[in-house]
Design a protein around this motif. Structure first.
Motif, mmCIF file in Angstrom:
data_model
loop_
_atom_site.group_PDB
_atom_site.id
_atom_site.type_symbol
_atom_site.label_atom_id
_atom_site.label_comp_id
_atom_site.label_asym_id
_atom_site.label_seq_id
_atom_site.Cartn_x
_atom_site.Cartn_y
_atom_site.Cartn_z
ATOM 1 N N ILE A 33 50.830 27.316 40.882
ATOM 2 C CA ILE A 33 49.747 27.632 41.815
ATOM 3 C C ILE A 33 50.074 28.903 42.619
ATOM 4 C CG2 ILE A 33 48.652 26.802 43.956
ATOM 5 C CD1 ILE A 33 47.619 25.489 41.441
ATOM 6 N N ARG A 34 51.335 29.023 43.031
ATOM 7 C CA ARG A 34 51.727 30.226 43.777
ATOM 8 C C ARG A 34 51.581 31.469 42.900
ATOM 9 N NH1 ARG A 34 54.893 26.573 46.603
ATOM 10 N NH2 ARG A 34 56.525 26.431 45.049
ATOM 11 N N ILE A 35 51.952 31.330 41.618
ATOM 12 C CA ILE A 35 51.808 32.469 40.706
ATOM 13 C C ILE A 35 50.325 32.804 40.518
ATOM 14 C CG2 ILE A 35 52.157 33.217 38.317
ATOM 15 C CD1 ILE A 35 54.784 31.532 38.372
ATOM 16 N N MET A 36 49.503 31.771 40.389
ATOM 17 C CA MET A 36 48.060 32.001 40.275
ATOM 18 C C MET A 36 47.537 32.761 41.499
ATOM 19 S SD MET A 36 44.955 29.210 40.063
ATOM 20 C CE MET A 36 45.009 28.636 41.757
ATOM 21 N N ASN A 37 47.993 32.339 42.680
ATOM 22 C CA ASN A 37 47.513 32.984 43.903
ATOM 23 C C ASN A 37 48.002 34.432 44.021
ATOM 24 O OD1 ASN A 37 46.012 30.759 44.534
ATOM 25 N ND2 ASN A 37 47.497 29.892 45.966
ATOM 26 N N MET A 38 49.159 34.719 43.418
ATOM 27 C CA MET A 38 49.612 36.125 43.356
ATOM 28 C C MET A 38 48.746 36.896 42.369
ATOM 29 S SD MET A 38 53.739 35.793 43.256
ATOM 30 C CE MET A 38 54.604 34.759 44.427
ATOM 31 N N LYS A 39 48.547 36.318 41.202
ATOM 32 C CA LYS A 39 47.748 36.979 40.153
ATOM 33 C C LYS A 39 46.364 37.372 40.678
ATOM 34 C CE LYS A 39 45.334 35.705 35.832
ATOM 35 N NZ LYS A 39 45.587 36.852 34.957
ATOM 36 N N MET A 40 45.754 36.456 41.447
ATOM 37 C CA MET A 40 44.379 36.672 41.883
ATOM 38 C C MET A 40 44.287 37.413 43.227
ATOM 39 S SD MET A 40 43.138 35.423 39.211
ATOM 40 C CE MET A 40 41.375 35.558 39.526
ATOM 41 N N GLY A 41 45.420 37.829 43.773
ATOM 42 C CA GLY A 41 45.411 38.646 44.978
ATOM 43 C C GLY A 41 45.358 37.884 46.287
ATOM 44 N N ILE A 42 45.335 36.542 46.223
ATOM 45 C CA ILE A 42 45.251 35.755 47.464
ATOM 46 C C ILE A 42 46.489 36.002 48.333
ATOM 47 C CG2 ILE A 42 45.195 33.384 48.392
ATOM 48 C CD1 ILE A 42 43.613 32.579 45.883
ATOM 49 N N LEU A 43 47.624 36.261 47.662
ATOM 50 C CA LEU A 43 48.872 36.480 48.405
ATOM 51 C C LEU A 43 49.245 37.960 48.473
ATOM 52 C CD1 LEU A 43 50.914 33.450 46.979
ATOM 53 C CD2 LEU A 43 49.947 33.653 49.265
ATOM 54 N N SER A 44 48.281 38.865 48.288
ATOM 55 C CA SER A 44 48.576 40.298 48.374
ATOM 56 C C SER A 44 49.332 40.562 49.670
ATOM 57 C CB SER A 44 47.275 41.122 48.397
ATOM 58 O OG SER A 44 46.537 40.930 47.218
ATOM 59 N N PRO A 45 50.374 41.385 49.671
ATOM 60 C CA PRO A 45 50.798 42.287 48.589
ATOM 61 C C PRO A 45 51.830 41.690 47.632
ATOM 62 C CG PRO A 45 52.110 42.714 50.521
ATOM 63 C CD PRO A 45 51.206 41.556 50.873
ATOM 64 N N LEU A 46 52.100 40.375 47.684
ATOM 65 C CA LEU A 46 53.142 39.830 46.823
ATOM 66 C C LEU A 46 52.739 39.912 45.355
ATOM 67 C CD1 LEU A 46 54.480 36.583 48.583
ATOM 68 C CD2 LEU A 46 54.961 38.983 49.092
ATOM 69 N N LYS A 47 53.674 40.426 44.544
ATOM 70 C CA LYS A 47 53.452 40.501 43.096
ATOM 71 C C LYS A 47 54.534 39.729 42.371
ATOM 72 C CE LYS A 47 51.771 45.232 43.051
ATOM 73 N NZ LYS A 47 52.369 46.556 43.010
ATOM 74 N N GLY A 48 55.297 38.984 43.133
ATOM 75 C CA GLY A 48 56.384 38.245 42.508
ATOM 76 C C GLY A 48 57.176 37.524 43.577
ATOM 77 N N PHE A 49 58.338 37.024 43.175
ATOM 78 C CA PHE A 49 59.164 36.251 44.100
ATOM 79 C C PHE A 49 60.166 37.162 44.793
ATOM 80 C CE2 PHE A 49 57.379 33.199 41.132
ATOM 81 C CZ PHE A 49 56.853 32.277 42.023
ATOM 82 N N THR A 161 36.043 27.003 42.276
ATOM 83 C CA THR A 161 37.044 27.826 42.956
ATOM 84 C C THR A 161 36.682 29.309 42.926
ATOM 85 O OG1 THR A 161 38.785 26.248 42.402
ATOM 86 C CG2 THR A 161 39.494 28.470 42.976
ATOM 87 N N LEU A 162 36.639 29.911 44.103
ATOM 88 C CA LEU A 162 36.384 31.351 44.201
ATOM 89 C C LEU A 162 37.695 32.068 44.527
ATOM 90 C CD1 LEU A 162 33.157 31.187 46.425
ATOM 91 C CD2 LEU A 162 33.251 31.596 43.950
ATOM 92 N N PHE A 163 37.859 33.238 43.934
ATOM 93 C CA PHE A 163 39.018 34.073 44.209
ATOM 94 C C PHE A 163 38.557 35.298 45.010
ATOM 95 C CE2 PHE A 163 40.284 31.676 40.344
ATOM 96 C CZ PHE A 163 41.395 31.051 40.879
ATOM 97 N N PRO A 164 39.496 36.073 45.572
ATOM 98 C CA PRO A 164 39.088 37.193 46.429
ATOM 99 C C PRO A 164 38.091 38.181 45.782
ATOM 100 C CG PRO A 164 41.376 36.729 46.831
ATOM 101 C CD PRO A 164 40.956 35.822 45.698
ATOM 102 N N VAL A 165 38.222 38.453 44.500
ATOM 103 C CA VAL A 165 37.222 39.365 43.898
ATOM 104 C C VAL A 165 35.828 38.761 43.993
ATOM 105 C CG1 VAL A 165 38.552 40.782 42.279
ATOM 106 C CG2 VAL A 165 37.844 38.488 41.590
ATOM 107 N N ASP A 166 35.731 37.434 43.855
ATOM 108 C CA ASP A 166 34.426 36.765 43.933
ATOM 109 C C ASP A 166 33.890 36.771 45.356
ATOM 110 O OD1 ASP A 166 34.874 35.872 41.222
ATOM 111 O OD2 ASP A 166 36.162 34.307 42.057
ATOM 112 N N THR A 167 34.744 36.356 46.306
ATOM 113 C CA THR A 167 34.248 36.234 47.684
ATOM 114 C C THR A 167 33.873 37.614 48.229
ATOM 115 O OG1 THR A 167 36.527 36.306 48.514
ATOM 116 C CG2 THR A 167 35.529 34.138 48.238
ATOM 117 N N ARG A 168 34.673 38.620 47.910
ATOM 118 C CA ARG A 168 34.381 39.973 48.403
ATOM 119 C C ARG A 168 33.022 40.441 47.873
ATOM 120 N NH1 ARG A 168 38.572 43.392 50.209
ATOM 121 N NH2 ARG A 168 40.209 42.084 51.103
#
Ligand SMILES: [Zn+2]
Length: 375
Positions: A33-49, A161-168
């Motif tokens: 789930i954390r990786i998904m949230n990174m992939k979709m930008g929810i945890l920007s600027p994190l791109k990894g651990f 489920t909406l991701f940041p690209v959707d909500t924006r």
């Protein structure tokens, strides 16, 4: 709408295409789930651990090494076996239930002091605190690196489920210049509703974004939270002013520190405002009621924090109020509590309508299994 994501740019990690890897490591659902949230930008600027220097900077100062506010380390814990065979520079395949979740280039492998982590991040080392328990049960060994590609894991409520690209995009289409993010992990009582209405009165729209996923026994099941909000939104709120989507996320009950992560995630969704209420993301008596609000004041987060006092029902005012707008004594006030609603449900009674909407209550009561029994 908040045009800039945290750190400037919304992260978007591409899907996995076949790539050679040195090792395959099975990860937990929470990590997926954390990786998904990174992939979709929810945890920007994190791109990894996080690597060791970011880790220490976050633990000590609530900032990434580059100075950007960030309050809880995002680490990938590994076992002794991986510690012995994986090296910096390796490529690893992260999988979950034998499906490929992500490809990561390892930059760093390090150990950390778990007690020190708990003391600084959670303000306690007590194992009564679920966040502390998680850390103390982990290995204290992390593997850092950038996620090069990632796939969405199988999640419930994907359609909703909406991701940041959707909500924006939706905020833009609806012309919302100001949007309040609302965090919750509960079914809505009138106190929550009062806070949402307060936000609706001062911003163009509200994004209700309840946390679903891993739960504690006694918590409402995700489906119950989703359905109860459906009822509230459909029966009471103007449909063009509210957007609703679940957030797949594991709470760590980090109170003041976790509140910052909650705010940053909503900034990445495009919210301009974020509601922080009483004992936000807290548990038990580990944090003072307004510690989260105080902590966020000290940082320039790029999202306006809407501090809200506890909402109660005042018998003298004959309405919902806060201590900012009611002069009466505590004996005149009925406070909201999770156990109050739970006990009413368990005893088959109807709650007072000034505490709980009748139709919202009925939606909940229709289900036999309302609560999580064990995890
Ligand atoms: Zn009053």
């Amino acid at each position: 709408m908040n045009l800039s994501a945290h750190g400037g740019k919304l992260v978007n990690i591409p899907d996995v295409s076949d790539r050679e890897a040195h090792h395959t490591i099975e990860v937990s659902y929470g990590t997926a789930i954390r990786i998904m949230n990174m992939k979709m930008g929810i945890l920007s600027p994190l791109k990894g651990f996080m690597g060791e220097s970011d880790f220490h900077s976050v633990v000590e100062n609530q900032r990434l090494e580059n100075g950007l506010p960030w309050s809880i380390p995002y680490t990938l814990d590994i076992g002794e076996k991986e510690f012995r065979c994986v090296r910096a520079g390796d490529t690893v395949r992260l999988s979950q239930n034998s499906g490929v979740i992500a490809i990561m280039d390892v930059t760093d492998i390090y150990r950390y002091d778990r007690i020190e982590y708990c003391r600084k991040v959670f303000g306690t080392t007590s194992t009564d605190h679920p966040g502390v328990r998680n850390i103390r049960e982990s290995t204290g060994i992390c593997m850092a690196g950038e996620i090069k590609s990632a796939n969405l894991p199988e999640i419930p409520f994907l359609k909703e489920t909406l991701f940041p690209v959707d909500t924006r995009q939706i905020f833009l289409e609806r012309g919302w210049k100001t949007v309040t993010g609302f965090q919750t992990r509960n079914v809505p009582h009138r106190g929550h509703e009062e806070m949402q209405r307060t936000a609706l009165r001062v911003t163009d729209g509200i994004f209700i974004n309840p946390v679903i996923g891993k739960k504690k026994p006694g918590d409402y099941r995700d489906e119950i939270i989703m359905k109860s909000y459906d009822t509230l939104i459909n029966n009471y709120y103007p449909s063009n002013r509210v957007l609703f989507s679940p957030l797949h996320y594991e709470m760590s009950y980090g109170g003041p520190r976790e509140a910052m992560i909650h705010a940053i995630m909503r900034k990445n969704f495009g919210c301009t405002h974020f509601v922080v209420g009483r004992d936000h993301a807290g548990i038990g008596n580990f944090y003072g009621p307004y510690d989260a609000q105080k902590n966020l004041q000290a940082f320039e987060l790029g999202i306006e924090i809407m501090n809200m006092d506890e909402v109660f029902y005042c018998k003298k005012c004959e309405q919902l109020a806060t201590s900012r707008d009611c002069s009466h004594v505590d004996g005149d006030r009925v406070h909201f509590s999770g156990t109050m609603v739970r006990d009413t449900l368990k005893n088959g009674l109807s709650p007072e309508t000034y505490l709980f909407r009748k139709d919202v209550y009925e939606t909940i009561n229709r289900h036999d299994n309302k609560f999580v029994e064990r995890v």
